[in-house]
Structure formats: C-alpha cells, structure tokens
Scaffold this motif. Sequence first.
Motif, mmCIF file in Angstrom:
data_model
loop_
_atom_site.group_PDB
_atom_site.id
_atom_site.type_symbol
_atom_site.label_atom_id
_atom_site.label_comp_id
_atom_site.label_asym_id
_atom_site.label_seq_id
_atom_site.Cartn_x
_atom_site.Cartn_y
_atom_site.Cartn_z
ATOM 1 N N TYR A 78 0.823 -1.207 0.000
ATOM 2 C CA TYR A 78 0.000 0.000 0.000
ATOM 3 C C TYR A 78 0.855 1.255 0.000
ATOM 4 C CZ TYR A 78 -4.634 -2.035 0.376
ATOM 5 O OH TYR A 78 -5.795 -2.683 0.109
ATOM 6 N N ALA A 79 1.933 1.255 0.732
ATOM 7 C CA ALA A 79 2.820 2.423 0.728
ATOM 8 C C ALA A 79 3.418 2.618 -0.661
ATOM 9 C CB ALA A 79 3.919 2.243 1.767
ATOM 10 N N ARG A 80 3.805 1.522 -1.311
ATOM 11 C CA ARG A 80 4.363 1.633 -2.665
ATOM 12 C C ARG A 80 3.307 2.117 -3.662
ATOM 13 N NH1 ARG A 80 7.033 -3.505 -1.253
ATOM 14 N NH2 ARG A 80 9.133 -2.942 -0.596
ATOM 15 N N LEU A 81 2.049 1.677 -3.506
ATOM 16 C CA LEU A 81 0.980 2.165 -4.383
ATOM 17 C C LEU A 81 0.800 3.673 -4.251
ATOM 18 C CD1 LEU A 81 -1.795 -0.568 -4.056
ATOM 19 C CD2 LEU A 81 -0.557 0.089 -6.125
ATOM 20 N N LEU A 82 1.088 4.205 -3.084
ATOM 21 C CA LEU A 82 1.005 5.646 -2.857
ATOM 22 C C LEU A 82 2.283 6.364 -3.290
ATOM 23 C CD1 LEU A 82 -0.741 5.539 0.618
ATOM 24 C CD2 LEU A 82 -1.747 6.337 -1.534
ATOM 25 N N GLY A 83 3.220 5.611 -3.876
ATOM 26 C CA GLY A 83 4.460 6.205 -4.375
ATOM 27 C C GLY A 83 5.512 6.452 -3.321
ATOM 28 N N ARG A 84 5.412 5.787 -2.190
ATOM 29 C CA ARG A 84 6.366 5.993 -1.106
ATOM 30 C C ARG A 84 7.403 4.881 -1.083
ATOM 31 N NH1 ARG A 84 3.503 9.507 2.230
ATOM 32 N NH2 ARG A 84 2.462 10.824 0.721
ATOM 33 N N PRO A 85 8.676 5.240 -0.930
ATOM 34 C CA PRO A 85 9.684 4.198 -0.737
ATOM 35 C C PRO A 85 9.472 3.528 0.622
ATOM 36 C CG PRO A 85 10.712 6.372 -0.993
ATOM 37 C CD PRO A 85 9.227 6.565 -0.992
ATOM 38 N N VAL A 86 9.701 2.229 0.673
ATOM 39 C CA VAL A 86 9.501 1.452 1.899
ATOM 40 C C VAL A 86 10.833 0.881 2.338
ATOM 41 C CG1 VAL A 86 8.338 -0.524 2.924
ATOM 42 C CG2 VAL A 86 7.136 0.912 1.276
ATOM 43 N N PHE A 87 11.147 1.035 3.605
ATOM 44 C CA PHE A 87 12.368 0.498 4.187
ATOM 45 C C PHE A 87 11.990 -0.397 5.360
ATOM 46 C CE2 PHE A 87 13.367 4.476 2.171
ATOM 47 C CZ PHE A 87 14.506 4.182 1.446
ATOM 48 N N HIS A 88 12.523 -1.597 5.366
ATOM 49 C CA HIS A 88 12.247 -2.557 6.439
ATOM 50 C C HIS A 88 13.306 -2.431 7.522
ATOM 51 C CE1 HIS A 88 9.045 -4.822 4.426
ATOM 52 N NE2 HIS A 88 9.676 -4.463 3.320
ATOM 53 N N VAL A 89 12.866 -2.459 8.770
ATOM 54 C CA VAL A 89 13.766 -2.379 9.922
ATOM 55 C C VAL A 89 13.657 -3.699 10.685
ATOM 56 C CG1 VAL A 89 14.344 -1.125 12.030
ATOM 57 C CG2 VAL A 89 13.355 0.103 10.085
ATOM 58 N N PRO A 90 14.784 -4.410 10.874
ATOM 59 C CA PRO A 90 14.726 -5.673 11.610
ATOM 60 C C PRO A 90 14.161 -5.482 13.022
ATOM 61 C CG PRO A 90 16.867 -5.393 10.577
ATOM 62 C CD PRO A 90 16.128 -4.100 10.414
#
Length: 82
Positions: free
Chosen positions: A48-60
């Motif tokens: 959903y964040a990517r559909l809104l054009g936002r880069p997504v970063f995963h944090v362990p």
Amino acid sequence: HGERRGLPTAPDRTVLGPGAPALLIALTAAIDGDVLVPRPCASWWAPYARLLGRPVFHVPTPAESGGVPDPYALLETVGRMR
C-alpha cells in the motif's frame, strides 16, 4: 475519550476510521515522506505504501522485542535511506 485516560485530545489531533488498515493508508497518503516498517510486518503494509508512491524500508525487529524495532538497526536503516 483520550482525556479520560490522561491523554490530551483535540479535533486536530484525532483520527477515526473503520480499522487499522484504512487509518494507516490514510495517514501514509496525508503525510509526506518515506515509510519505515518493522520486519516482520503485516503483508499489506509495504504494497500500500508503494501504491502511494512511497519508498519502503524494512527495519529488523527481534522476536523478543514485542514489535519494537532494534534501535541500532533503526539508525542503520535511516543512515541507508539518506
């Protein structure tokens, strides 16, 4: 309702919605910036964040932390984002 629990509330500080997914999507759309999500996280957060054009970063996030990302991993992730 927040004031009964000792939390300051006002109309400009309150968000209501039909559930967490709708609220998170609305907030992501309303607030500009990158999105950091814990790993593991709900499978729908990043798409959903990517559909809104936002880069997504995963944090362990360690299993024993109760969903709170590791502070050092968070700093490292923010450093990579920059």
